[in-house]
Design an enzyme around this catalytic site. Structure first.
Site, PDB file in Angstrom:
ATOM      1  N   HIS A 131     -28.932  25.263 -29.367  1.00 29.48           N
ATOM      2  CA  HIS A 131     -29.813  26.465 -29.349  1.00 29.48           C
ATOM      3  C   HIS A 131     -29.720  27.115 -30.677  1.00 29.48           C
ATOM      4  O   HIS A 131     -30.556  27.661 -31.281  1.00 29.48           O
ATOM      5  CB  HIS A 131     -29.642  26.974 -27.995  1.00 29.48           C
ATOM      6  CG  HIS A 131     -30.620  28.423 -27.952  1.00 29.48           C
ATOM      7  ND1 HIS A 131     -31.324  28.533 -26.860  1.00 29.48           N
ATOM      8  CD2 HIS A 131     -30.574  29.411 -28.822  1.00 29.48           C
ATOM      9  CE1 HIS A 131     -32.005  29.662 -27.263  1.00 29.48           C
ATOM     10  NE2 HIS A 131     -31.509  30.161 -28.085  1.00 29.48           N
ATOM     11  N   GLU A 132     -28.531  27.375 -30.776  1.00 32.86           N
ATOM     12  CA  GLU A 132     -28.262  28.238 -32.108  1.00 32.86           C
ATOM     13  C   GLU A 132     -28.349  27.664 -33.247  1.00 32.86           C
ATOM     14  O   GLU A 132     -28.952  28.161 -34.137  1.00 32.86           O
ATOM     15  CB  GLU A 132     -26.605  28.779 -31.997  1.00 32.86           C
ATOM     16  CG  GLU A 132     -26.606  29.652 -30.795  1.00 32.86           C
ATOM     17  CD  GLU A 132     -27.229  30.856 -30.312  1.00 32.86           C
ATOM     18  OE1 GLU A 132     -28.075  31.287 -31.396  1.00 32.86           O
ATOM     19  OE2 GLU A 132     -27.613  31.015 -29.177  1.00 32.86           O
TER      20      GLU A 132
HETATM   21 NI    NI Z   1     -31.778  32.233 -29.118  1.00 31.11          NI
END
Ligand code: NI
Length: 159
Positions: A131-132
């Site tokens: 996600h990051e």
């Molecule tokens: Ni995010």
């Protein structure tokens, strides 16, 4: 340390590609501290620099297990398996949605001393890393959410 303003979906900065960090500077050290403070204040498990308006390849992650991670210029080297579950983002407050991610990732990054290390993660950590790192390329989970966003005023983990 200081709290930084978290940019929200619709802000152009979230859609831009971040640049690699070449060397540690006092300014970047301060940014790392501020990002941790901002993430903890918002009850998140991860935060990427573009979310506070800085287009640098830097993320911080703390899933609550193991030590908090500083990932500078992170690269995902291996992904395997799959997990499907709810995911949120501090830049999309009050919402979450179902996203399928690898259940295992191996990544390489530099820490706050610009020392290269390898991290392996499963489940939440694997999800958070994916996600990051997506944020650094202007990608948001809402782009590939399955079945639309749902309201979550009941406190899902946000990344
Ligand atoms: Ni995010």
């Amino acid at each position: 340390m200081a709290l930084r303003n978290i940019r929200e979906l619709g802000d152009d900065v979230l859609r831009k590609k971040s640049r690699e960090i070449q060397e540690m500077t006092p300014k970047i050290k301060e940014l790392i501290e501020d990002m941790f403070e901002t993430m903890y204040e918002a009850d998140g498990v991860g935060l990427a620099a573009p979310q506070v308006g800085v287009l640098k390849r830097l993320v911080v992650i703390d899933t609550g297990e193991g030590k908090p991670l500083v990932m500078i210029n992170p690269e995902i080297l291996e992904r395997s398996g799959s997990q499907t579950g709810y995911e949120g983002c501090l830049s999309v407050p009050g919402k979450s949605g179902i996203v399928t991610r690898p259940n295992y990732v191996k990544a390489r990054a530099k820490d706050e001393n610009m020392k290269t290390y390898i991290v392996e993660g499963t489940e939440l950590l694997a999800r958070a890393i994916c996600h990051e790192v997506d944020h650094l390329d202007g990608k948001m989970y809402v782009d590939f959410v399955e079945g639309g966003l749902v309201d979550t005023s009941n406190g899902e983990d946000e990344e």
